[in-house]
Structures are given as structure tokens and as C-alpha cells.
Scaffold this active site. Structure first.
Site, PDB file in Angstrom:
ATOM      1  N   ARG A  69      -4.597   3.907 -16.042  1.00 41.13           N
ATOM      2  CA  ARG A  69      -4.727   4.627 -14.769  1.00 41.13           C
ATOM      3  C   ARG A  69      -5.310   6.042 -14.888  1.00 41.13           C
ATOM      4  NH1 ARG A  69      -1.450   5.726 -11.441  1.00 41.13           N
ATOM      5  NH2 ARG A  69      -2.520   4.905  -9.624  1.00 41.13           N
ATOM      6  N   GLY A  88       0.756  -1.246   0.000  1.00 38.95           N
ATOM      7  CA  GLY A  88       0.000   0.000   0.000  1.00 38.95           C
ATOM      8  C   GLY A  88       0.779   1.284   0.000  1.00 38.95           C
ATOM      9  N   GLU A  95       3.626  -6.767   1.791  1.00 35.92           N
ATOM     10  CA  GLU A  95       3.312  -7.129   0.399  1.00 35.92           C
ATOM     11  C   GLU A  95       3.367  -5.908  -0.517  1.00 35.92           C
ATOM     12  OE1 GLU A  95      -0.690  -8.588   0.781  1.00 35.92           O
ATOM     13  OE2 GLU A  95      -0.095 -10.392   1.877  1.00 35.92           O
ATOM     14  N   PRO A  96       4.493  -5.217  -0.591  1.00 35.18           N
ATOM     15  CA  PRO A  96       4.533  -4.012  -1.414  1.00 35.18           C
ATOM     16  C   PRO A  96       4.570  -4.317  -2.909  1.00 35.18           C
ATOM     17  CG  PRO A  96       6.708  -4.467  -0.521  1.00 35.18           C
ATOM     18  CD  PRO A  96       5.783  -5.521   0.038  1.00 35.18           C
ATOM     19  N   GLY A  97       3.857  -3.559  -3.686  1.00 28.38           N
ATOM     20  CA  GLY A  97       3.897  -3.690  -5.138  1.00 28.38           C
ATOM     21  C   GLY A  97       4.382  -2.379  -5.739  1.00 28.38           C
ATOM     22  N   ARG A  98       3.479  -1.404  -5.711  1.00 28.34           N
ATOM     23  CA  ARG A  98       3.760  -0.117  -6.355  1.00 28.34           C
ATOM     24  C   ARG A  98       5.086   0.516  -5.902  1.00 28.34           C
ATOM     25  NH1 ARG A  98      -0.669   3.269  -7.753  1.00 28.34           N
ATOM     26  NH2 ARG A  98      -1.796   2.074  -6.201  1.00 28.34           N
ATOM     27  N   CYS A 136     -11.031   4.851 -29.714  1.00 27.60           N
ATOM     28  CA  CYS A 136     -12.258   5.582 -30.003  1.00 27.60           C
ATOM     29  C   CYS A 136     -13.132   5.747 -28.769  1.00 27.60           C
ATOM     30  CB  CYS A 136     -13.011   4.871 -31.115  1.00 27.60           C
ATOM     31  SG  CYS A 136     -12.035   4.915 -32.608  1.00 27.60           S
ATOM     32  N   GLU A 137     -12.661   6.505 -27.820  1.00 23.06           N
ATOM     33  CA  GLU A 137     -13.426   6.853 -26.620  1.00 23.06           C
ATOM     34  C   GLU A 137     -12.947   8.205 -26.141  1.00 23.06           C
ATOM     35  OE1 GLU A 137     -14.614   4.614 -23.477  1.00 23.06           O
ATOM     36  OE2 GLU A 137     -14.307   2.647 -24.392  1.00 23.06           O
ATOM     37  N   TYR A 175      -8.655   6.087 -12.726  1.00 17.02           N
ATOM     38  CA  TYR A 175      -8.527   6.705 -11.388  1.00 17.02           C
ATOM     39  C   TYR A 175      -8.284   8.213 -11.455  1.00 17.02           C
ATOM     40  CZ  TYR A 175      -7.036   1.828 -10.584  1.00 17.02           C
ATOM     41  OH  TYR A 175      -6.921   0.464 -10.567  1.00 17.02           O
TER      42      TYR A 175
HETATM   43  N1  LLP Z   1      -1.576  -6.984  -1.073  1.00 13.54           N
HETATM   44  C1  LLP Z   1      -2.875  -7.036  -1.405  1.00 13.54           C
HETATM   45  C2  LLP Z   1      -3.738  -8.036  -0.734  1.00 13.54           C
HETATM   46  C3  LLP Z   1      -3.393  -6.147  -2.365  1.00 13.54           C
HETATM   47  O1  LLP Z   1      -4.686  -6.205  -2.674  1.00 13.54           O
HETATM   48  C4  LLP Z   1      -2.533  -5.212  -2.990  1.00 13.54           C
HETATM   49  C5  LLP Z   1      -3.036  -4.291  -4.019  1.00 13.54           C
HETATM   50  C6  LLP Z   1      -1.167  -5.210  -2.622  1.00 13.54           C
HETATM   51  C7  LLP Z   1      -0.731  -6.099  -1.653  1.00 13.54           C
HETATM   52  C8  LLP Z   1      -0.179  -4.280  -3.243  1.00 13.54           C
HETATM   53  O2  LLP Z   1      -0.471  -2.956  -2.989  1.00 13.54           O
HETATM   54  P1  LLP Z   1       0.550  -1.793  -3.421  1.00 13.54           P
HETATM   55  O3  LLP Z   1       1.784  -1.932  -2.536  1.00 13.54           O
HETATM   56  O4  LLP Z   1       0.880  -1.966  -4.833  1.00 13.54           O
HETATM   57  O5  LLP Z   1      -0.205  -0.559  -3.164  1.00 13.54           O
HETATM   58  N2  LLP Z   1      -4.594  -0.762  -9.958  1.00 13.54           N
HETATM   59  C9  LLP Z   1      -4.490   0.180  -8.852  1.00 13.54           C
HETATM   60  C10 LLP Z   1      -3.918  -0.448  -7.605  1.00 13.54           C
HETATM   61  C11 LLP Z   1      -4.696  -1.647  -7.119  1.00 13.54           C
HETATM   62  C12 LLP Z   1      -4.102  -2.291  -5.913  1.00 13.54           C
HETATM   63  C13 LLP Z   1      -4.791  -3.560  -5.567  1.00 13.54           C
HETATM   64  N3  LLP Z   1      -4.245  -4.287  -4.475  1.00 13.54           N
HETATM   65  C14 LLP Z   1      -3.677   1.387  -9.317  1.00 13.54           C
HETATM   66  O6  LLP Z   1      -3.264   1.417 -10.465  1.00 13.54           O
HETATM   67  O7  LLP Z   1      -3.491   2.336  -8.559  1.00 13.54           O
END
Ligand code: LLP
Length: 413
Positions: free
Chosen positions: A314, A240, A275-278, A344-345, A318
Site C-alpha cells: 500500500r 467503501g 459490502e464492507p471490507g476495510r 531491490c527497488e 497508493y
Molecule cells: N465491494 C466491491 C464491489 C468492491 O470493489 C470493494 C473494494 C468492496 C466492496 C470493499 O471495499 P472496502 O469496504 O474495503 O473499501 N487495495 C485497495 C482497496 C481496493 C478496493 C477494491 N474494491 C487499498 O489497499 O486501499
């Protein structure tokens, strides 16, 4: 951390490679990722935990290109997945299944079977029925499945409503009120091994306070569960942490964030999962696109580029801001325009009313902070082949995914 993208003599580089060189050879639209940038972010997480037992489980959904996963696996990352497909990608990239946690609100039996057969570390369970499903499938496999309960801590993460997950009204997790009974249920099932609790309150969080608040609630919960004699070995706090998308903004420091969190875990005899992604991949990726045409109507100017909402959703989904700059810096006139794609949108845009140097057809633009939730959310809408992906390592680069062809479009039909 310094961004892996910088202008040298007026030309945008990713690490030591000129972006224009990549565009010339790989074509546009094209996602470009910096391996060095991604690994630096991963290490910042892992080092900030110091002596606290922990696992940094990269959220595969943010960017699941196997070249990216391979880099992270080699650096020792664990993985957070939300589908059988993501597990397949991790394994395909050489990741170890026993370093995988499986999150998600709607796991189906075939995915559970695949995960059990692969030997993943654990499931983050989101409902009592899911516990029953995993128990039944584990019995068939002759194994015991490690599970943790995904708790909904009812916290307002103060983010975009579409990516907020930790409020009572959201579909995610099990209500924190009454979780003790559900944990006891899990403990009573013969083929489950309950290991801990998890939560994830939302994404693109710019302030640490809601995460601190949810950590406090979770620690309190761990105490209550242990008081009932229930085993708790790990606490998963989800992902997050946000990043700055606009030039004025500042990205929250991973180190400060983890150190603030870690302060709370000393002496608790818990392994902490995150669980970092972004925050690991977003700033280490750009989308390269070429200007097709400029057009003006009575009201405004449009810069039509070859990347569209099918490549980067995005802004449309969003109202997200992504910085856009020419790959070769130019001085002189500026213009204010909507930067739009060929789809085409009316909703197909990368930016609205954006000020930009006066670019011309043929010029290359870089859309920044596109390493997370970029390619993974792309589609073939308007029968547009999906973009190429490139991975840069120092002065070298390689195609991480070739551009799709027209044949790819009809494969399987
Ligand atoms: N763990 C769980 C259970 C999650 O649902 C998520 C993201 C993460 C970890 C990773 O979160 P992060 O560290 O990336 O914030 N498509 C959207 C973001 C959707 C996130 C969904 N869940 C965007 O482009 O902003």
C-alpha cells in the site's frame, strides 16, 4: 470502538497477548489479527441496521485468511466475493454459499459454473454480455440464477484515483442512464431472476456524503424500475467506508454511517446489502517486522527492516500512510528515516521521512492498520517467502497461515 492494540507497561499487546511473544515464536515479518476487533466491527454494522432487513456481506478481498472468514461466518456474516478463488476460500472456511454475492467486472464461465453449482445467493452483474453468459450457464445447470445489476451512479467518491470506482470513466458497473432497458433485458432472459440493483463507488471514503448521494440516486432508480413493473427485492450499496491511517485522523463511525443510511430505507420494502471490507478488518491487524540494519548516507538515514513492498504494497502503490511504532516503547532520542525493506527497488518502502524513536538492529516494529489489503496483496517478488499470519483471541493466539518456505516458492514449477 477501542482498538485491539494497546501498550501495557511499554509493551504492545494484541488483545491480551504481547506482540513480542508472537514475533519470538512465529518470526517476522508476520501479520497479527485480532478476532475480537474484527467481530466488534462486524457487529457494529449488523446492529446499527436495527429492524431494517439487511445483510452485511464482508468483502473477502480485504483479508481472505480462512481463520478470519471462519470467525465472520460463525457470527452470521454474508460474503462479497470477486473470484472463484474467493468462493473456494469462503466454502473452505465453512461459510455458506447461499450467503455469497459475486461481484466483479470480468467473471469467466468456469467461475459462473462453480458459483451456480455451489448455490450462491446472487451475482452482481456488470454488463449485458455478462447477463447473457450467466443465463446460458444457468440453463446448462438447469437452474435460474438470481442477479442484481451493478450500476455506475457517476459519483465522485473523493478518494485515491486507483480505488475510485463510481465515476462514469471507470470500468465498473452499467451506466445509470439507460439501466431500465438493461434490467428489462435481464427480466426477459428465461434463466435469470433479477432481484435488485447494486453499486460501489469507491474505497477509503472518509466522508459519508458521496455514499448518501449515491444511495439517493439508487433509491430513485428503484422507484423508476418498480414503476415499470420490474421486481426489486434488494439494494446493495457496496462497501467503501474508510479508516484513519494516521494518528491524528479519526475513523468514521460505522454506527453513524449506517444509521444515516437506514433513515432513507424505512418503508421501502427492500433488503439492504452492504459490502464492507476495510472498515471491518483494517484496524484489527498489524504487520510485525524486525530492524535489520540502520544506514545513513550524506542526505538521510534509512532503517532497513525485514518486511518489504512484497509484504505490504500500500505505501508504494497508493502513497499510503501506515503508522509505525516500536513494539517495546523506548524513550530518548528520535530519528527521522526512510523505513525500507530488502527488495531491490527504490519504491520499496513502508514509510518515507518518518520520525521514530532511535531503534536499533534487532528491534521489533509494528506497522499499524495492516489488517485490510495487506497479506492479500502480497507477492513472492525477489523470491521472498510470504509472511506468516496469526490470529489472536483474548489471551490465546494461533498460526492462521504458516510462513512460506523455499519449497513453497518452487512448488508447481
Ligand atoms: N465491494 C466491491 C464491489 C468492491 O470493489 C470493494 C473494494 C468492496 C466492496 C470493499 O471495499 P472496502 O469496504 O474495503 O473499501 N487495495 C485497495 C482497496 C481496493 C478496493 C477494491 N474494491 C487499498 O489497499 O486501499
Amino acid at each position: 470502538m477501542k482498538t485491539p492494540f494497546e501498550y501495557r507497561n511499554g509493551a504492545l499487546h494484541c488483545e491480551d497477548v504481547p506482540a513480542a511473544e508472537i514475533a519470538a515464536q512465529a518470526g517476522t515479518p508476520c501479520f497479527v489479527y485480532s478476532a475480537g476487533g474484527i467481530l466488534a466491527r462486524y457487529r457494529e454494522y449488523s446492529e446499527a441496521f436495527g429492524d431494517i432487513p439487511h445483510h452485511v456481506c464482508y468483502a473477502v478481498k480485504a483479508n481472505s485468511n480462512t481463520a478470519v472468514l471462519r470467525q465472520l461466518a460463525a457470527a452470521g456474516a454474508w460474503f462479497d466475493i470477486v473470484s472463484g478463488g474467493e468462493l473456494f476460500r469462503v466454502i473452505h472456511a465453512g461459510g455458506q454459499a447461499d450467503r455469497v454475492v459475486f461481484s466483479g467486472v470480468g467473471k469467466i464461465a468456469s467461475e459462473v459454473d462453480y458459483a451456480l453449482a455451489s448455490g450462491i445467493h446472487s451475482f452482481n452483474c456488470e454488463s449485458e454480455s455478462e447477463l447473457d453468459l450467466i443465463d446460458a450457464r444457468a440453463r446448462l445447470h438447469g437452474t435460474r440464477a438470481r442477479v442484481s445489476l451493478r450500476v455506475n451512479p457517476d459519483i465522485n467518491p473523493e478518494t485515491h484515483p486507483k480505488i475510485s470506482t463510481g465515476l462514469r470513466e471507470n470500468k465498473f458497473g452499467i451506466d445509470i442512464a439507460g439501466i431500465e432497458r438493461v434490467y428489462e433485458h435481464a427480466h426477459a432472459l428465461p434463466n435469470l431472476e433479477p432481484e435488485g440493483v447494486s453499486c460501489h463507488i469507491g474505497s477509503q471514503l472518509m466522508k459519508p456524503d458521496p455514499v448518501m448521494e449515491s444511495a439517493a440516486r439508487m433509491i430513485d432508480l428503484v422507484g423508476r424500475l418498480r414503476a415499470r413493473g420490474l421486481p426489486i427485492r434488494h439494494l446493495d450499496l457496496g462497501g467503501g467506508l474508510g479508516v484513519a491511517y494516521s494518528p491524528g485522523g479519526s475513523t468514521p463511525s460505522i454506527r453513524d454511517f449506517v444509521e444515516r443510511l437506514s433513515g432513507r430505507f424505512a418503508g421501502l420494502d427492500l433488503t439492504i446489502f452492504v459490502e464492507p471490507g476495510r472498515s471491518i478488518v483494517a484496524e484489527s491487524g498489524i504487520l510485525l517486522t524486525q530492524v535489520i540494519v540502520r544506514k545513513r548516507n550524506q542526505l538521510k538515514e534509512f532503517v532497513v527492516v525485514d518486511a518489504a513492498m512484497n509484504d505490504l504494497l500500500r505505501p508504494t502503490l497508493y502513497e499510503a500512510h501506515h503508522e509505525i511504532r516500536p513494539v517495546l516503547q523506548r524513550s530518548g532520542h528520535t530519528l527521522t528515516a526512510d523505513i525500507v525493506g530488502p527488495v531491490c527497488e527504490t519504491g520499496d518502502y513502508l514509510a518515507l521521512g518518518r520520525q521514530l524513536p532511535a531503534v536499533e538492529p534487532g528491534d521489533l516494529l509494528a506497522v499499524f492498520t495492516a489488517g485490510a489489503y495487506g497479506f492479500v496483496m502480497s507477492s513472492n517478488y525477489n523470491a521472498r517467502p510470504r509472511a506468516a499470519e496469526v490470529l489472536v483471541e483474548g489471551g490465546a493466539w494461533s498460526i492462521a497461515r504458516r510462513r512460506e518456505t523455499y519449497d513453497d516458492l518452487v512448488r508447481g514449477e
